[in-house]
Design a protein around this motif. Structure first.
Motif, mmCIF file in Angstrom:
data_model
loop_
_atom_site.group_PDB
_atom_site.id
_atom_site.type_symbol
_atom_site.label_atom_id
_atom_site.label_comp_id
_atom_site.label_asym_id
_atom_site.label_seq_id
_atom_site.Cartn_x
_atom_site.Cartn_y
_atom_site.Cartn_z
ATOM 1 N N PHE A 1 5.519 -20.800 43.593
ATOM 2 C CA PHE A 1 4.126 -21.250 43.583
ATOM 3 C C PHE A 1 4.025 -22.767 43.474
ATOM 4 C CE2 PHE A 1 0.269 -22.482 41.317
ATOM 5 C CZ PHE A 1 -0.683 -21.978 42.187
ATOM 6 N N ASP A 2 4.835 -23.374 42.619
ATOM 7 C CA ASP A 2 4.750 -24.821 42.398
ATOM 8 C C ASP A 2 5.116 -25.636 43.637
ATOM 9 O OD1 ASP A 2 3.863 -24.472 39.795
ATOM 10 O OD2 ASP A 2 5.899 -24.500 38.971
ATOM 11 N N ASP A 3 5.784 -25.037 44.608
ATOM 12 C CA ASP A 3 6.164 -25.746 45.832
ATOM 13 C C ASP A 3 5.138 -25.594 46.953
ATOM 14 O OD1 ASP A 3 8.436 -26.533 44.520
ATOM 15 O OD2 ASP A 3 9.768 -25.121 45.555
ATOM 16 N N ILE A 4 4.105 -24.826 46.723
ATOM 17 C CA ILE A 4 3.075 -24.628 47.757
ATOM 18 C C ILE A 4 2.034 -25.727 47.594
ATOM 19 C CG2 ILE A 4 1.296 -23.071 48.637
ATOM 20 C CD1 ILE A 4 3.011 -20.758 47.460
ATOM 21 N N SER A 5 1.889 -26.552 48.618
ATOM 22 C CA SER A 5 0.946 -27.666 48.530
ATOM 23 C C SER A 5 -0.407 -27.302 49.133
ATOM 24 C CB SER A 5 1.507 -28.893 49.249
ATOM 25 O OG SER A 5 1.480 -28.702 50.651
ATOM 26 N N TYR A 6 -1.418 -28.002 48.686
ATOM 27 C CA TYR A 6 -2.757 -27.817 49.244
ATOM 28 C C TYR A 6 -2.765 -28.220 50.718
ATOM 29 C CZ TYR A 6 -5.198 -26.751 44.856
ATOM 30 O OH TYR A 6 -5.664 -26.143 43.713
ATOM 31 N N ARG A 7 -2.019 -29.221 51.053
ATOM 32 C CA ARG A 7 -1.954 -29.668 52.447
ATOM 33 C C ARG A 7 -1.367 -28.575 53.337
ATOM 34 N NH1 ARG A 7 -1.060 -35.311 54.752
ATOM 35 N NH2 ARG A 7 -2.110 -35.626 52.800
ATOM 36 N N SER A 8 -0.258 -27.965 52.888
ATOM 37 C CA SER A 8 0.361 -26.912 53.700
ATOM 38 C C SER A 8 -0.559 -25.697 53.818
ATOM 39 C CB SER A 8 1.725 -26.509 53.145
ATOM 40 O OG SER A 8 1.596 -25.892 51.889
ATOM 41 N N LEU A 9 -1.297 -25.383 52.751
ATOM 42 C CA LEU A 9 -2.255 -24.277 52.833
ATOM 43 C C LEU A 9 -3.359 -24.600 53.837
ATOM 44 C CD1 LEU A 9 -2.731 -23.092 49.146
ATOM 45 C CD2 LEU A 9 -1.732 -21.821 51.038
ATOM 46 N N GLY A 10 -3.891 -25.818 53.753
ATOM 47 C CA GLY A 10 -4.925 -26.229 54.711
ATOM 48 C C GLY A 10 -4.429 -26.147 56.141
ATOM 49 N N ASP A 11 -3.202 -26.626 56.379
ATOM 50 C CA ASP A 11 -2.627 -26.573 57.734
ATOM 51 C C ASP A 11 -2.471 -25.132 58.208
ATOM 52 O OD1 ASP A 11 -2.506 -29.339 57.728
ATOM 53 O OD2 ASP A 11 -0.334 -29.427 57.319
ATOM 54 N N ALA A 12 -1.989 -24.249 57.320
ATOM 55 C CA ALA A 12 -1.779 -22.852 57.698
ATOM 56 C C ALA A 12 -3.093 -22.148 58.006
ATOM 57 C CB ALA A 12 -1.043 -22.110 56.580
ATOM 58 N N VAL A 13 -4.138 -22.513 57.288
ATOM 59 C CA VAL A 13 -5.436 -21.853 57.456
ATOM 60 C C VAL A 13 -6.249 -22.498 58.576
ATOM 61 C CG1 VAL A 13 -7.616 -21.338 56.255
ATOM 62 C CG2 VAL A 13 -5.460 -21.089 55.060
ATOM 63 N N GLY A 14 -5.967 -23.769 58.847
ATOM 64 C CA GLY A 14 -6.743 -24.472 59.867
ATOM 65 C C GLY A 14 -7.947 -25.194 59.296
ATOM 66 N N VAL A 15 -7.837 -25.600 58.037
ATOM 67 C CA VAL A 15 -8.899 -26.368 57.379
ATOM 68 C C VAL A 15 -8.260 -27.608 56.766
ATOM 69 C CG1 VAL A 15 -10.307 -24.326 56.895
ATOM 70 C CG2 VAL A 15 -8.689 -25.131 55.168
ATOM 71 N N SER A 16 -9.097 -28.515 56.299
ATOM 72 C CA SER A 16 -8.563 -29.729 55.680
ATOM 73 C C SER A 16 -8.076 -29.448 54.260
ATOM 74 C CB SER A 16 -9.644 -30.813 55.634
ATOM 75 O OG SER A 16 -10.651 -30.451 54.721
ATOM 76 N N GLU A 17 -7.220 -30.337 53.789
ATOM 77 C CA GLU A 17 -6.762 -30.242 52.400
ATOM 78 C C GLU A 17 -7.953 -30.324 51.452
ATOM 79 O OE1 GLU A 17 -3.597 -32.598 49.480
ATOM 80 O OE2 GLU A 17 -4.002 -33.374 51.499
ATOM 81 N N ARG A 18 -8.950 -31.117 51.817
ATOM 82 C CA ARG A 18 -10.161 -31.269 51.007
ATOM 83 C C ARG A 18 -10.893 -29.924 50.857
ATOM 84 N NH1 ARG A 18 -14.283 -35.956 52.290
ATOM 85 N NH2 ARG A 18 -14.084 -36.639 50.156
ATOM 86 N N THR A 19 -10.916 -29.134 51.918
ATOM 87 C CA THR A 19 -11.563 -27.819 51.866
ATOM 88 C C THR A 19 -10.844 -26.910 50.871
ATOM 89 O OG1 THR A 19 -12.346 -28.019 54.128
ATOM 90 C CG2 THR A 19 -12.213 -25.788 53.231
ATOM 91 N N VAL A 20 -9.529 -26.962 50.865
ATOM 92 C CA VAL A 20 -8.766 -26.156 49.916
ATOM 93 C C VAL A 20 -9.125 -26.587 48.494
ATOM 94 C CG1 VAL A 20 -6.475 -25.436 49.138
ATOM 95 C CG2 VAL A 20 -6.898 -25.801 51.580
ATOM 96 N N TYR A 21 -9.182 -27.901 48.257
ATOM 97 C CA TYR A 21 -9.554 -28.412 46.932
ATOM 98 C C TYR A 21 -10.983 -28.025 46.553
ATOM 99 C CZ TYR A 21 -5.478 -31.230 45.784
ATOM 100 O OH TYR A 21 -4.222 -31.638 45.432
ATOM 101 N N ARG A 22 -11.866 -27.980 47.515
ATOM 102 C CA ARG A 22 -13.255 -27.619 47.220
ATOM 103 C C ARG A 22 -13.333 -26.187 46.681
ATOM 104 N NH1 ARG A 22 -17.314 -27.152 51.961
ATOM 105 N NH2 ARG A 22 -15.286 -26.664 52.684
ATOM 106 N N HIS A 23 -12.525 -25.306 47.250
ATOM 107 C CA HIS A 23 -12.540 -23.907 46.796
ATOM 108 C C HIS A 23 -11.692 -23.689 45.540
ATOM 109 C CE1 HIS A 23 -14.869 -22.383 50.133
ATOM 110 N NE2 HIS A 23 -14.101 -23.076 50.958
ATOM 111 N N PHE A 24 -10.626 -24.466 45.386
ATOM 112 C CA PHE A 24 -9.702 -24.322 44.255
ATOM 113 C C PHE A 24 -9.402 -25.718 43.708
ATOM 114 C CE2 PHE A 24 -9.028 -20.893 47.288
ATOM 115 C CZ PHE A 24 -9.317 -19.808 46.490
ATOM 116 N N PRO A 25 -10.280 -26.228 42.834
ATOM 117 C CA PRO A 25 -10.185 -27.625 42.403
ATOM 118 C C PRO A 25 -8.898 -27.987 41.651
ATOM 119 C CG PRO A 25 -12.182 -26.570 41.540
ATOM 120 C CD PRO A 25 -11.429 -25.544 42.303
ATOM 121 N N THR A 26 -8.264 -27.016 41.010
ATOM 122 C CA THR A 26 -7.029 -27.292 40.282
ATOM 123 C C THR A 26 -5.981 -26.251 40.644
ATOM 124 O OG1 THR A 26 -7.539 -25.901 38.376
ATOM 125 C CG2 THR A 26 -8.360 -28.184 38.304
ATOM 126 N N ARG A 27 -4.737 -26.533 40.301
ATOM 127 C CA ARG A 27 -3.657 -25.568 40.530
ATOM 128 C C ARG A 27 -3.914 -24.291 39.708
ATOM 129 N NH1 ARG A 27 -0.257 -26.218 44.544
ATOM 130 N NH2 ARG A 27 1.377 -25.141 43.438
#
Length: 195
Positions: free
Chosen positions: A24-50
């Motif tokens: 889990f600690d190696d999964i970045s917000y950027r990689s999640l955004g890329d995999a989903v097709g959204v920006s890293e900011r969008t991932v942070y908007r939905h999940f503000p913290t780890r």
């Protein structure tokens, strides 16, 4: 990402899929955004913290990989818990993520979970003379002993398998239910017969 797709759910499903290859600690917000097709900011908007992300992933895993089989009676709850321990043994990496999420400070709603409310209702039906505070206390105890967190502690601390953990759960549940105020001897005999 397709229009109309529930973005948080898609993020959580991709995070769970990433857990198959990375901790889990190696999964970045950027990689999640890329995999989903959204920006890293969008991932942070939905999940503000780890912690929010961990809690969300654990909830997603619990509901999709480890749903508790339906139950109405105490014996059915016991059997459902044993089945869940076996599921944890079958997917330990996912179970450990759920256990880790349970050990962090809660980030969600302070409302009792659906699982807790179902346990309270089941107990109220079986033990109608017990007050609500004691029912909630016993429900919280049973919920913990049926959880991934308990499974992980038994698995790592004592190298126990699902059947052995289920036996510990059974003894604990019998003790907790046997200690309820207002429980009749007939109730105790029925509990012993079912366990």
């Amino acid at each position: 990402m397709a229009e109309g797709t529930d973005t948080p759910t898609v993020i959580l499903s991709h995070a769970a899929a990433a857990l198959r290859e990375s901790p889990f600690d190696d999964i970045s917000y950027r990689s999640l955004g890329d995999a989903v097709g959204v920006s890293e900011r969008t991932v942070y908007r939905h999940f503000p913290t780890r912690s929010h992300l961990l809690e969300g992933v654990a909830g997603w895993i619990e509901s999709t990989v480890f749903p508790l089989p339906p139950f109405v009676t105490i014996p059915e709850f016991r059997e459902a818990s044993r089945a869940r321990f076996a599921a944890f043994d079958a997917s330990p990496a996912f179970a450990f993520v759920c256990a880790r999420a349970a050990s962090i400070s809660p980030t969600g709603e302070p409302e009792p979970s659906y699982f807790t409310r179902v346990l309270v209702a089941m107990l109220a039906t079986n033990y109608p003379s017990v007050n609500g505070r004691d029912l909630r206390r016993v429900a919280a105890t049973l919920r913990y002993f049926a959880s991934a967190q308990f499974w992980a502690r038994m698995r790592t601390g004592f190298d126990m398998s699902a059947p052995a953990i289920g036996d510990v759960f059974e003894r604990t549940a019998s003790q907790v239910l046997g200690d309820l105020v207002g429980v009749t001897e007939a109730d105790r005999a029925a509990e012993r017969a079912s366990g």
